[in-house]
Enzyme design. Sequence first.
Site, PDB file in Angstrom:
ATOM      1  CD  GLU A   7      -2.968  -0.894  -0.125  1.00 20.43           C
ATOM      2  OE1 GLU A   7      -2.943   0.314  -0.660  1.00 20.43           O
ATOM      3  OE2 GLU A   7      -3.894  -1.696  -0.527  1.00 20.43           O
TER       4      GLU A   7
ATOM      5  CE1 TYR B   8      -6.630   3.009   0.040  1.00 19.90           C
ATOM      6  CE2 TYR B   8      -4.396   2.862   0.237  1.00 19.90           C
ATOM      7  CZ  TYR B   8      -5.616   2.352  -0.243  1.00 19.90           C
ATOM      8  OH  TYR B   8      -5.429   1.303  -1.128  1.00 19.90           O
TER       9      TYR B   8
ATOM     10  CG  ASP C 205      -7.246   4.625  -3.355  1.00 18.07           C
ATOM     11  OD1 ASP C 205      -8.690   4.658  -3.530  1.00 18.07           O
ATOM     12  OD2 ASP C 205      -6.603   3.872  -3.935  1.00 18.07           O
TER      13      ASP C 205
END
Length: 369
Positions: free
Chosen positions: A48, A131, A149
């Site tokens: 991520e 996020y 996102d």
Amino acid sequence: MPKPSQLTYYADERAGAIAGNLLAWYATNQRDLPWRRSRDPYRIWVSEVMLQQTRVETVMPYYERWMAQFPTPQALAEAPEEQVLKAWEGLGYYSRARNLQQAVQEVVATYDGKVPNDPAAIASLKGVGPYTAGAILSIAYNRPVAAVDGNVMRVFARLFAIADDIGRPATRRAIEALVESFIPEGHASAFNQALMDLGAMVCTPRSPKCLLCPVREQCQALETGRVGELPVKEKAKAPRPVDMVAAALWHDGRLLIARRPPEGLLAGLWGFPGRERPVDLPWERALHASIWEQYGVEIEVEAHLVDVKHVFSHLIWNLRCYTARLAPGQAIAESETVRWVRPQELAQYALPTAHQKIAAAVGMQAVNG
Ligand code: SF4
């Protein structure tokens, strides 16, 4: 329009259909990505962070190499920062790598090397925003937390015809709350990843494939002919162009490289000496002045080596590099942040992309020269 701080969006009777259609679509259409072959929170975290501002295809080889080099939080925590930056070389936004290592060091020191399954603990780690926290908690631990996102905001802005600027934090928070209210019990991991995949493959920024979309029946933007207008996002300021001058500075068959300061743009990376060119100084004079101010020595500029353009989010470097030598009788001593290296040793150092191009030009010159 309500003030951003008052934004609240409500799920309606379409909620169940949206979640059901998305999960069914994801079951047969999900992307096969290397970090999806495991529920290991560390692996998901690394992926991520790498994926922020970076395309999936670019990330894949970096991710594989990273996992071979730093397979566990312990391995990353113990690695020298220089090795970490070298592994990140070319991905850009290097603070991501430094923050990730510092956060992982805290995980090792405080949580016995286990990524915490707790929203407050995860959110307190360096560089972990809403996020990333949401992605780790939902994907690895299946907790019902949103991971919103740009892709997910675009999908929801269209599904609910939300015309507020998605660049505003208040809009993001309101969409997060809305997404969270949609997560079907026990399916947070699949639901969030389905939204990510829908945004990446179907509800794309330009030319979304509405005909193939599993939630087209529930999409307000499609129903009202506003797909092209949504989401609304105020244009970011255009990056500012600056002229940079640098030297491939030779002495006794070695090149000078210097380490950038620990804070600021490209912090901690190595590079060829130089600086921003003041507008009123010609290129070569700016280079002489830069080396004199930084090292107190005179140089002899030999030839123009290469021009490199590099675009950051807020800056555009127009970098011109010259080959140069130390003037007779001049010397620059090595230190923690200054090294004389053979051209073939440059590959051991983490260089910003623009300086890698200078290194390549030096190599070409050696081959041709
Ligand atoms: Fe996006 Fe089109 Fe699907 Fe609406 S119907 S969510 S605009 S792809």
